[in-house]
Each structure stands twice: as C-alpha cells, then as structure tokens.
Design an enzyme around this catalytic site. Sequence first.
Site, PDB file in Angstrom:
ATOM      1  N   TYR A  48       0.962  -1.139  -0.039  1.00 48.66           N
ATOM      2  CA  TYR A  48       0.059  -0.044   0.219  1.00 48.66           C
ATOM      3  C   TYR A  48       0.956   1.208  -0.209  1.00 48.66           C
ATOM      4  O   TYR A  48       1.779   1.246   0.676  1.00 48.66           O
ATOM      5  CB  TYR A  48      -0.836   0.020   1.064  1.00 48.66           C
ATOM      6  CG  TYR A  48      -1.883   1.232   1.229  1.00 48.66           C
ATOM      7  CD1 TYR A  48      -2.541   1.311   0.317  1.00 48.66           C
ATOM      8  CD2 TYR A  48      -1.815   2.099   2.472  1.00 48.66           C
ATOM      9  CE1 TYR A  48      -3.645   2.352   0.296  1.00 48.66           C
ATOM     10  CE2 TYR A  48      -2.838   3.198   2.415  1.00 48.66           C
ATOM     11  CZ  TYR A  48      -3.525   3.429   1.382  1.00 48.66           C
ATOM     12  OH  TYR A  48      -4.517   4.409   1.538  1.00 48.66           O
ATOM     13  N   ASP A  62      -1.036  15.723   6.218  1.00 48.92           N
ATOM     14  CA  ASP A  62      -1.796  15.092   5.156  1.00 48.92           C
ATOM     15  C   ASP A  62      -3.306  15.855   4.890  1.00 48.92           C
ATOM     16  O   ASP A  62      -4.151  15.544   5.278  1.00 48.92           O
ATOM     17  CB  ASP A  62      -2.330  13.530   5.834  1.00 48.92           C
ATOM     18  CG  ASP A  62      -3.043  12.917   4.490  1.00 48.92           C
ATOM     19  OD1 ASP A  62      -2.938  13.168   3.526  1.00 48.92           O
ATOM     20  OD2 ASP A  62      -3.668  11.629   4.797  1.00 48.92           O
ATOM     21  N   ASP A  89      -3.130   5.469  -2.631  1.00 47.69           N
ATOM     22  CA  ASP A  89      -4.165   6.460  -2.088  1.00 47.69           C
ATOM     23  C   ASP A  89      -3.931   7.552  -3.074  1.00 47.69           C
ATOM     24  O   ASP A  89      -2.965   8.387  -3.189  1.00 47.69           O
ATOM     25  CB  ASP A  89      -3.652   6.865  -0.960  1.00 47.69           C
ATOM     26  CG  ASP A  89      -4.223   7.865  -0.059  1.00 47.69           C
ATOM     27  OD1 ASP A  89      -5.164   8.335  -0.714  1.00 47.69           O
ATOM     28  OD2 ASP A  89      -4.286   8.286   0.945  1.00 47.69           O
ATOM     29  N   ASP A  91      -5.847  10.077  -3.095  1.00 47.98           N
ATOM     30  CA  ASP A  91      -6.817  11.029  -2.279  1.00 47.98           C
ATOM     31  C   ASP A  91      -8.047  11.606  -3.118  1.00 47.98           C
ATOM     32  O   ASP A  91      -8.968  10.613  -3.352  1.00 47.98           O
ATOM     33  CB  ASP A  91      -5.969  12.758  -2.288  1.00 47.98           C
ATOM     34  CG  ASP A  91      -4.827  12.498  -1.404  1.00 47.98           C
ATOM     35  OD1 ASP A  91      -4.756  11.664  -0.464  1.00 47.98           O
ATOM     36  OD2 ASP A  91      -3.752  13.245  -0.986  1.00 47.98           O
ATOM     37  N   HIS A 116      -7.411   4.099  -4.771  1.00 46.93           N
ATOM     38  CA  HIS A 116      -8.705   4.691  -4.209  1.00 46.93           C
ATOM     39  C   HIS A 116      -8.997   5.935  -4.398  1.00 46.93           C
ATOM     40  O   HIS A 116      -8.030   6.770  -4.019  1.00 46.93           O
ATOM     41  CB  HIS A 116      -8.875   4.059  -3.020  1.00 46.93           C
ATOM     42  CG  HIS A 116      -8.175   4.322  -1.838  1.00 46.93           C
ATOM     43  ND1 HIS A 116      -8.052   5.835  -1.303  1.00 46.93           N
ATOM     44  CD2 HIS A 116      -7.034   3.730  -1.253  1.00 46.93           C
ATOM     45  CE1 HIS A 116      -7.054   5.715  -0.332  1.00 46.93           C
ATOM     46  NE2 HIS A 116      -6.424   4.570  -0.364  1.00 46.93           N
ATOM     47  N   GLU A 118     -11.233   9.114  -3.232  1.00 48.32           N
ATOM     48  CA  GLU A 118     -12.378   9.552  -1.927  1.00 48.32           C
ATOM     49  C   GLU A 118     -13.370  10.496  -2.082  1.00 48.32           C
ATOM     50  O   GLU A 118     -13.103  11.351  -3.168  1.00 48.32           O
ATOM     51  CB  GLU A 118     -11.453   9.642  -0.650  1.00 48.32           C
ATOM     52  CG  GLU A 118     -10.839  11.036  -0.550  1.00 48.32           C
ATOM     53  CD  GLU A 118      -9.608  11.208   0.217  1.00 48.32           C
ATOM     54  OE1 GLU A 118      -9.692  12.310   0.972  1.00 48.32           O
ATOM     55  OE2 GLU A 118      -8.854  10.061   0.280  1.00 48.32           O
ATOM     56  N   CYS A 126      -6.636  13.954   6.951  1.00 46.54           N
ATOM     57  CA  CYS A 126      -6.418  12.714   7.310  1.00 46.54           C
ATOM     58  C   CYS A 126      -7.971  11.903   7.550  1.00 46.54           C
ATOM     59  O   CYS A 126      -8.792  12.893   8.233  1.00 46.54           O
ATOM     60  CB  CYS A 126      -5.527  12.632   8.300  1.00 46.54           C
ATOM     61  SG  CYS A 126      -5.380  11.023   8.900  1.00 46.54           S
ATOM     62  N   ARG A 161     -13.491   5.379  -1.980  1.00 50.33           N
ATOM     63  CA  ARG A 161     -13.408   5.599  -0.554  1.00 50.33           C
ATOM     64  C   ARG A 161     -14.498   6.549   0.056  1.00 50.33           C
ATOM     65  O   ARG A 161     -14.700   7.746  -0.473  1.00 50.33           O
ATOM     66  CB  ARG A 161     -12.045   6.091   0.041  1.00 50.33           C
ATOM     67  CG  ARG A 161     -12.017   6.540   1.182  1.00 50.33           C
ATOM     68  CD  ARG A 161     -10.680   6.912   1.731  1.00 50.33           C
ATOM     69  NE  ARG A 161     -10.491   8.048   2.767  1.00 50.33           N
ATOM     70  CZ  ARG A 161      -9.536   8.711   3.237  1.00 50.33           C
ATOM     71  NH1 ARG A 161      -8.332   8.045   3.021  1.00 50.33           N
ATOM     72  NH2 ARG A 161      -9.843   9.720   4.025  1.00 50.33           N
ATOM     73  N   GLU A 195     -14.307   4.502   5.299  1.00 47.60           N
ATOM     74  CA  GLU A 195     -13.065   4.882   6.268  1.00 47.60           C
ATOM     75  C   GLU A 195     -13.841   5.329   7.747  1.00 47.60           C
ATOM     76  O   GLU A 195     -15.121   5.682   7.662  1.00 47.60           O
ATOM     77  CB  GLU A 195     -12.626   6.201   5.829  1.00 47.60           C
ATOM     78  CG  GLU A 195     -11.594   6.954   6.439  1.00 47.60           C
ATOM     79  CD  GLU A 195     -10.333   6.320   6.776  1.00 47.60           C
ATOM     80  OE1 GLU A 195     -10.382   5.027   7.316  1.00 47.60           O
ATOM     81  OE2 GLU A 195      -9.160   6.404   6.335  1.00 47.60           O
ATOM     82  N   ASN A 217      -9.236   0.063   7.102  1.00 47.19           N
ATOM     83  CA  ASN A 217      -8.100   0.530   7.423  1.00 47.19           C
ATOM     84  C   ASN A 217      -7.490   0.506   8.862  1.00 47.19           C
ATOM     85  O   ASN A 217      -8.152   1.183   9.597  1.00 47.19           O
ATOM     86  CB  ASN A 217      -8.187   2.122   6.957  1.00 47.19           C
ATOM     87  CG  ASN A 217      -7.011   2.948   7.416  1.00 47.19           C
ATOM     88  OD1 ASN A 217      -6.039   2.651   7.403  1.00 47.19           O
ATOM     89  ND2 ASN A 217      -7.419   4.407   7.336  1.00 47.19           N
TER      90      ASN A 217
END
Length: 301
Positions: A48, A62, A89, A91, A116, A118, A126, A161, A195, A217
């Site tokens: 990951y 983040d 990731d 974002d 992914h 989101e 974050c 996500r 999430e 996660n």
Amino acid sequence: MLYSDVTAHDKRVRFREGLAGDTLLRFPGAFTPQSVRLIQEKGFDGVYVSGAVLSAELGLPDIGLTTLTEVAGRSRQIARMTDLPTLVDADTGFGEPMNVARTIQELEDAGVAGCHIEDQVNPKRCGHLDGKATVDLGTAVQRVRAAADARRDPAFVVMARTDVRASLPGADGLAVAIDRAKALVDAGADAIFPEAMRDLSEFEAVASAVDVPVLANMTEFGKSELFTAAQLQDAGVRMVIYPVTLLRVAMGAVERALDEIASAGTQRALVGDMQTRARLYEVIDYAGYNRFDDDIFTYHP
C-alpha cells in the site's frame, strides 16, 4: 537484480483474483522502495502507498498538499521493486473529474495495480481526524465514473473511499455511508473503502450491503479499533491495510537513536538494533549486481 519482471497487468490480475478469493488480503504501507522488498519477503499479499506517509516523508501534513506528479513518481518507485500488487491512495483524484481521469492513467503508467478515490472536499484531511467534510453524492459519483471510464487496462482496480461515516457521526451516519457505497459501486467502483468505521458491526454492515470487496483501514491512533485479520475476515472484509505502521515504527526508532547519540556521544548501544550491512546487501540483492559486473561489464572473451 533491478526491478520486478512481473508485468503491471499481471499484478492487477493477481490483485483481482485475490479480492475474489476466500482469504483476507494484507497490504502493509511501504515508506521506501527497500521496505517493499521486506513486505514481499515476509509473505504479505500486496503493498500500500499511503498519502499520509508520502506527505509525512515530505515533511507535510496530510491535508491535500501533495501533487499527482509526486504521488505517481513515488508509486512507480515502489511498484517496480516488487512482484506484488500495489494499491495507491489517490486522495480526491487531484482535481475535478477530468483531473481524476488523468490521475488514473498516470497511475496506470506508474505500474500500480489500483487506487482509491475519496469523497472528501478539497483540500482533504487525514481520514481519522475530526473536521472533515464530504462532497455531495453527485460529485462523488462523478469522480468514480471518471476513474472507471479513464482506465485503459480493465484489470486496473478502481476503489471508492467514502468518509461520510466520520463526517456524520450520529446514528444515521452508517446508513448514509452504506447508501453512498452502493451508489459508488453503481458508478463503477470495483471495491469500497469505508473510512473510520467504529466497530466490527459497521464493517459487517457495509460488507453485507454491497456486492464488491470491502477494505478495512487499520491505522493506529484513529477512529477504528485495531482488529485482527481473523476478526476482519469474519466480518466480511476482503482486504486490510496498515498504512502508516512501518513509518511510525521506523521514525520512533530514529528519534530514540538521535536521543541516544545526543546523550551518550556514540551510537554504540544502538548497533544491536540495526539492520546489518550484510542484511541490507541481501535485501537489495547486492550479489546480483556483482554477478552482472563479473559476467557482462568485466567480461573478457
């Protein structure tokens, strides 16, 4: 020597086959290309690439400050070092739907197995911090549709996500998250990343509601308890990530080492905890490069 000889397409196929199997997939977060070699050696199912880790490596929080170029570049460095599939990731996709489409193709070119996208607003936060906000359902669906339509390799995994659960912490939050997950699957998501679930029953509820794999996660110091792989599998989860674990362990060791050197004036007491030079050379296949030199570079017919 050098990089993996398994093609990106084959890694993507392997990822999809794993998601369709009966065993929970475990993807630790890599913070350096060398750490990828260890993840593979220790028998994990994939790698990951965490946005939080990449931000932290750059000395940044983040909060959406990293760029597509930085993420794609680091993802390429990591993915090429392993035969395992790499999930990234991405974002919010780094912009509007057209930017999301470009993100997918850049990550395909980087050789990763999937990513992914989101549903947070820009700039994102974050996933386990308070104060997050999510976009409306229509915008979230547009992002996933853009991602699914943009891929050129149909084996590339597009995961959606949703952060709705944390942004709606009340009793209705889980129901809204499940409804959104269903809509994202209808938009083309191959898997769902819900999430900041509160407990195993919430993971189980999401997994029961959608007909695609669900990711958990397991990040430290977050909203979710640190459940075991067996607990997650029993709840219907198909994949678990440990996004920041290795970085946190490493940086904890770095801080303790600096304290020791500062106080003792020498690193002598730390040597027993270090990766030895011999082990480093083993991990990076130093002998393979020597063989190349002996057989080709210094070859004399």
